[in-house]
Scaffold this active site. Structure first.
Site, PDB file in Angstrom:
ATOM      1  N   PRO A 106     -32.718 -30.816 -31.699  1.00 18.51           N
ATOM      2  CA  PRO A 106     -33.104 -29.902 -32.787  1.00 18.51           C
ATOM      3  C   PRO A 106     -33.000 -30.606 -34.138  1.00 18.51           C
ATOM      4  CG  PRO A 106     -31.525 -28.872 -31.284  1.00 18.51           C
ATOM      5  CD  PRO A 106     -31.571 -30.325 -30.932  1.00 18.51           C
ATOM      6  N   GLU A 115     -24.791 -35.915 -45.941  1.00 12.62           N
ATOM      7  CA  GLU A 115     -24.740 -36.982 -44.945  1.00 12.62           C
ATOM      8  C   GLU A 115     -23.536 -37.893 -45.186  1.00 12.62           C
ATOM      9  OE1 GLU A 115     -29.481 -37.589 -43.857  1.00 12.62           O
ATOM     10  OE2 GLU A 115     -28.440 -39.102 -45.066  1.00 12.62           O
ATOM     11  N   ASP A 213     -27.165 -39.299 -35.462  1.00 10.58           N
ATOM     12  CA  ASP A 213     -27.437 -40.572 -34.771  1.00 10.58           C
ATOM     13  C   ASP A 213     -26.123 -41.201 -34.334  1.00 10.58           C
ATOM     14  OD1 ASP A 213     -30.050 -40.177 -35.165  1.00 10.58           O
ATOM     15  OD2 ASP A 213     -30.394 -41.894 -36.479  1.00 10.58           O
ATOM     16  N   ARG A 376     -21.608 -80.715  -8.694  1.00 12.84           N
ATOM     17  CA  ARG A 376     -20.479 -79.824  -8.412  1.00 12.84           C
ATOM     18  C   ARG A 376     -19.280 -80.647  -7.986  1.00 12.84           C
ATOM     19  NH1 ARG A 376     -17.496 -75.767  -9.249  1.00 12.84           N
ATOM     20  NH2 ARG A 376     -17.564 -73.872  -7.975  1.00 12.84           N
ATOM     21  N   HIS A 746     -17.796 -64.623 -20.274  1.00 15.99           N
ATOM     22  CA  HIS A 746     -16.514 -64.026 -20.599  1.00 15.99           C
ATOM     23  C   HIS A 746     -16.703 -62.753 -21.406  1.00 15.99           C
ATOM     24  CE1 HIS A 746     -14.963 -68.400 -20.281  1.00 15.99           C
ATOM     25  NE2 HIS A 746     -14.830 -67.777 -19.120  1.00 15.99           N
ATOM     26  N   GLY A 769     -13.576 -81.602 -41.156  1.00 11.98           N
ATOM     27  CA  GLY A 769     -13.081 -82.859 -40.628  1.00 11.98           C
ATOM     28  C   GLY A 769     -12.856 -82.923 -39.136  1.00 11.98           C
ATOM     29  N   PRO A 773     -19.224 -82.838 -31.536  1.00 10.71           N
ATOM     30  CA  PRO A 773     -20.399 -83.518 -30.974  1.00 10.71           C
ATOM     31  C   PRO A 773     -21.672 -82.728 -31.263  1.00 10.71           C
ATOM     32  CG  PRO A 773     -19.224 -82.378 -29.230  1.00 10.71           C
ATOM     33  CD  PRO A 773     -18.393 -82.217 -30.473  1.00 10.71           C
TER      34      PRO A 773
END
Length: 1088
Positions: A106, A115, A213, A376, A746, A769, A773
């Protein structure tokens, strides 16, 4: 993943259920592509009478600004708007997806000043409530505008603080209702294990509060606590990535398994597919593919880990291969079967499942021009790699196989043509090479990492540990050579691994002093300490273990996710315990945060949850850390080196052990803090310990996307608190390549802000510092460069290597590796229960049911080791049916009844009945078959056979019946005869027996071929003429009693029926009546 987004409809359903009267209940109707609008209006009549709002419910942010909200329309207007949206493709940035789920509500007429904005989210130490007095789509930067209060873990919200802080700019007349709403909302948030809940706008018209919302995430791991509150809950995929049936199937497998099985399809038509073991490794492989330019062709993200079975990996691989071979690619396809060095997963077992799937898809793999790259290591990896290499010889598909001598991600650059594929075969070593005299030989892995041969005889700095008795605090050493541990859970394999580690570290006594297992009484478990057996006490109660082993200061907790919290809280009541490792994955985040709070208060170090643990070479390893003994020896974990590391991933910690051992003098200490969002200790807790330990010369951090903990190291490097060389790399750099949100292996590996991306963290670390890589592929090279400089300037002084003691290999493991043999005590050829599926004579039990083989088919497999024709198995079943029972008067049933009435149990009563079976009762099948077949085979005519038996004074077995006769035939025989004559290919022995019957019944009508005789001769016909047996085999089965077995099995059903009948009728003890006994006593001899 723990925090998962839910649909707006589900979120509002939960708020409707638990917000009580603090807000108006939401009315909503859900619409998808199959919705019947007529039915929808019947179910929700308000749709026809009210103004409406409609919007997609697919985890799309800023729907208003994207033009995806229609407000103030009637139902026809809503349908008209949906006609242009529902089922249509829509682009949001780089993500493109189909709009297929909508929610209609509605329309709530209100003013802008009515709001508000409210959001609750969780972090390590508190829940934050954000509130702003101006909500809606134009709120802008919430973090800058909103007012915030933090509610500490375990704390309660302060109404006065909420009112004075959060609601300070809210009109006074609205504050009380909003205060009640916020308090209730927070209670719902906490009780239902939400991790994020945003309402924008929250509208208050008069005194009524409406939730317009809503966006929410919920802690999936709390399902076992909240299932009754949540009800059925689904976790929709992010917009732009449709959930496929295959993903749902893998999720179902994952839910049923103690292992971890994850699959996310990124690009169904992509060229590069991955099948990676381990959560951390799966991210690194995806990173490397993207770093090398393969992001657009990366098809999937996923993992299999946690020691899945052969069947589970087969199902996983089969599902993946099914997706991979749906659409061809002009350049062919690439399958990367990768992984780090496993801690406890049997690599050969998982590879057997993968190989089964590859063989099943052989033709498709050839057709789709698939190339396979394998890398592996871990327990039994040598056998796993051998299986893969052997497969490559027969599959017809190009397969390249590598072990731990090759850097983990090198196969990616090989697959993408960035690196030459080496073709020099490596020596095929087995685990035993490290344990049976091979420990002193150079490790062949060294050759591939540019380590000078002269360095192979060098070793690390001399100090083997800190002072004895050093306390395990967050600022000190966790473990020493005298550390003693208690294990919670019956984890015999992990305990033995810890003790073997202790032994090769030359500890004077085992680190494990006791185990706790509340499901049995106190007892002792046998383990090995080197060559000799020792007993470790197992306690039912934690108090007893702590009291009797007051010198133990470490507890390794293997409790399940359901009991890990309670057992850890109980452990922290004992001040002697200073370090706790929690292995379980999936502990609800609210419980984990409470553990962190309690541990901080008590000064206890927690490693985990969701971890394999950690290792301090020369001192102690936690549980399965470091993997099998061969890897511990190869990675030189039996003595300390100069490099300390910390990571989230347990699997990648073992890979780091390998990389560090290849490029430095070894590991000093390594900890995997765990993959959950809130690990018990942070990266910095351990890095600061390493910084303060003079024996640590280098520090390595393997961080990951998600969270902000790595920035603590940035600050520490900037401030000079950490000044030792740091090599750091955060995995998850591939996240920026994906068009929709991807949750990595994870629970904490998901960026919720730009600063949480792996790329931002790596750059921040580089700027202050740290040695960072360009990719994980270069990590080993960078570690070696830094190490070499420390050796050159004298910071690290290498020492002569001291060989570790030899540890005997366990018998069971040696058997699995095929290193020993011994005569078996038993032999069996009918059943095998050892694999993933029970086999009857080599046929899987699932096939037996699929083919509806029935009990006759099962007996054909178990008794005769082969599948008999259907008519034969049906005959077996008919024999069982007709021999099942013949009333209570026969001796076997009578005995069973008497025993049952004497109060004996089922087995005793059944046995008493079975013991009466013999030549006189029920045991005539074998004898009849022998007599008739022998006379038939000798060529005797029926008359001669009858006369011969008469001369010998022997009864013809299978002839004669006390009740039945020619005039009163046994219908059991009639039924069987009709079937046999109709279905058997030939019945020569039965015909012979029927001729004998004509002779015997001519003398006496009850000398018929009885049911025993009929089954006996018919079964011989079956054995001889079905085409499944030789004549010798047929004779052997008769000789060993196979025919009598039919009667025994069939009549057992009847005996059991009589037993149950007597118990059901509650019959008392049987006593035979006197008048049915003839008492014949000796005559009286008078008085003597």
């Amino acid at each position: 993943m723990s925090a998962k987004a839910i649909s707006e409809a589900k979120g509002k359903e939960l708020l409707n259920k638990f917000l009580q009267d603090s807000a108006i209940k939401n009315r909503f109707a859900e619409v998808n592509e199959t919705t019947n609008f007529n039915q929808l209006t019947e179910d929700h009549p308000w749709l026809k009478t009210e103004k409406l709002v409609v919007k997609p419910d697919q985890l799309i942010k800023r729907r208003g600004k994207l033009g995806l909200i229609k407000a103030g329309a009637d139902f026809n207007g809503v349908k008209e708007w949906l006609a242009n949206k529902l089922g249509k493709d829509f682009e949001i940035g780089a993500a493109k997806g189909r709009l297929k789920n909508f929610i209609i509500e509605p329309f709530i007429a209100h003013q802008q000043n009515e709001e508000f904005y409210v959001c609750i989210h969780s972090h390590r130490y508190a829940d934050s409530i954000l509130f702003h007095h101006e909500g809606g789509i134009d709120i802008g930067d919430v973090d800058a505008k909103a007012v915030k209060i933090d509610i500490p873990v375990g704390g309660e919200p302060n109404p006065a603080e909420i009112k004075s802080t959060l609601l300070s700019k809210v009109p006074a007349e609205k504050q009380e209702n909003l205060l009640k709403f916020v308090l209730t909302l927070y209670n719902v948030y906490r009780d239902l294990h939400f991790t994020y809940l945003e309402i924008n706008p929250l509208v208050m018209v008069g005194e009524k509060i409406y939730v317009l919302d809503l966006a929410a995430k919920i802690d999936q791991t709390a399902e076992f606590l909240c299932k009754s509150k949540w009800g059925n809950i689904e976790f929709p995929p992010p917009f732009g990535r449709d959930a496929l049936p295959e993903e749902a199937y893998i999720a179902e497998l994952d839910a049923k398994s103690g292992a971890s099985l994850k699959l996310t399809i990124l690009n169904k038509n992509g060229r590069i597919w991955t099948m990676v073991a381990g959560g951390g490794a799966s991210v690194i492989y995806a990173d490397t593919i993207c770093d090398l330019g393969g992001a657009a062709e990366l098809s999937n993200y996923g993992e299999y880990s946690g020691a899945p079975s052969e069947q589970q990996t087969y199902e996983y691989a089969k599902t993946l291969l099914g997706l991979m071979t749906q659409k061809k690619h002009p350049d062919g396809k690439i399958l990367i079967i990768g992984g780090g060095i496993a801690n406890f997963t049997n690599v050969a077992t998982t590879f057997k499942g993968i190989v089964r799937a590859l063989r099943e898809y052989q033709q498709k793999l050839i057709e789709f021009n698939v190339k396979i790259y394998v890398r592996r290591a871990g327990p039994n990896y040598q056998e796993g790699l051998r299986i893969m290499r052997d497969l490559g010889d027969t599959l017809g598909v190009e397969i390249h196989v590598f072990g731990p001598e090759t850097h983990m991600t090198s196969i990616v650059s090989m697959a993408l043509g960035k690196r030459t594929i080496p073709h020099d075969p490596r020596p095929k070593k087995t685990t035993a090479n490290f344990l049976l005299g091979g420990a002193q030989t150079p490790d062949p892995r060294r050759g591939s990492n540019d380590v000078e041969k002269s360095e192979q005889t060098k070793s690390p700095v001399s100090n083997l540990g800190l002072q004895k008795g050093a306390q395990a605090k967050k600022s000190g050493s966790l473990f020493t050579k005298s550390t003693k541990a208690i294990i919670w859970g019956m984890q015999s394999r992990a305990v033995q691994g810890m003790m073997d580690f202790d032994y090769v570290c030359s500890r004077k006594e085992p680190s494990v002093v006791a185990m706790i297992y509340p499901f049995t009484g106190d007892h002792k478990q046998k383990f090995y300490w080197g060559h000799k057996e020792v007993l470790i006490p197992v306690y039912k109660n934690m108090k007893d273990a702590m009291t009797k082993h007051s010198d133990a200061d470490v507890l390794v907790n293997f409790a399940s996710l359901r009991s890990a919290y309670d057992s850890t809280i109980e452990t922290m009541n004992y001040p002697q315990i200073r370090t706790i490792a929690i292995i379980a994955e999936g502990i609800p985040e609210n419980l984990t945060r409470q553990l962190v709070k309690t541990a901080d208060e008590k000064g206890v170090v927690i490693i985990g949850p969701a971890t394999v643990g950690g290792v301090k070479p020369g001192c102690l390893k936690i549980g399965n850390t470091g993997g099998m003994l061969d890897n511990i020896l190869a990675s030189k974990l039996y003595r300390p080196g100069s490099v300390a590391y910390v990571s989230r991933s347990g699997g990648m910690s073992n890979e780091l052990n390998n990389i560090i051992s290849l490029n430095t003098n070894g590991v000093y200490e390594g900890v995997a803090i765990g993959g959950d969002r809130y690990p018990g200790t942070t990266f910095m807790d351990h890095i600061l310990r390493y910084q303060d330990d003079p024996e640590v010369k280098m520090i390595i951090l393997l961080g990951e996307v998600g969270g902000t903990e790595e920035y603590q190291l940035v600050t520490a490097l900037k401030d000079g608190r950490v000044n030792k060389p740091v090599i750091a790399w955060c995995i998850g750099t591939c996240a920026k390549m994906f068009t929709s949100e991807v949750q990595f292996g994870h629970a904490g590996a998901c960026a919720n802000a730009a600063s949480e991306t792996a790329e931002s963290k790596n750059e921040a670390l580089r700027e202050v510092g740290a040695h960072v890589p360009r990719s994980f592929d270069e990590l080993g090279t960078l570690i070696k460069e830094v190490y070499d400089k420390l050796v050159e300037n004298g910071t690290i002084v290498v020492q002569a290597e001291v060989p570790p003691p030899t540890v005997p290999m366990d018998y069971t493991w040696a058997c699995e590796l095929g290193l020993i043999r011994k005569p078996a005590s038993f032999m069996t050829s009918i059943c095998d229960e050892r694999g993933q599926e029970l086999l009857y004579a080599g046929i899987p039990i699932t096939d037996i049911f699929k083919e509806d083989m029935g009990i006759g088919g099962v007996l054909s497999l178990l008794w005769f080791q082969r599948r008999l024709p259907r008519y034969a198995t049906k005959f077996i079943e008919m024999c069982l049916m007709v021999t099942a029972d013949h009333g209570p008067a026969v001796s076997g049933a009578h005995n069973t009844i008497v025993c049952a009435r004497a109060g004996k149990d089922l087995i005793s009563s059944l046995t008493s009945g079975l013991l009466t079976i013999g030549d006189r009762f029920g045991g005539a099948l074998d004898a009849a078959a022998k007599q008739f077949s022998e006379s038939y085979d000798r060529g005797m005519i029926p008359m001669d056979f009858v006369n011969d038996m008469r001369k010998k004074g022997q009864l013809i077995m299978g002839i004669g019946h006390r009740v039945k006769s020619l005039n009163n035939p046994d219908m059991r025989v009639v039924i069987l005869k009709d079937y046999v004559k109709k279905h058997f290919p030939a019945t020569p022995l039965l015909d012979y027996a029927l001729e004998v019957e004509k002779i015997t019944t001519s003398k006496k009508p009850n000398l018929i071929l009885n049911v025993d005789g009929f089954i006996g001769v018919s079964f011989v016909d079956l054995l001889r003429n079905c085409g499944c047996f030789t004549r010798e085999e047929s004779t052997e089965y008769v000789e060993i009693g196979a025919l009598n077995a039919l009667f025994v099995l069939g009549r057992s059903m009847g005996f059991i029926g009589h037993y149950l009948d007597q118990k059901r009728l509650k019959q008392g003890l049987y006593r035979h009546p006197w008048d049915d006994i003839s008492y014949i006593m000796p005559e009286s001899q008078g008085n003597l």
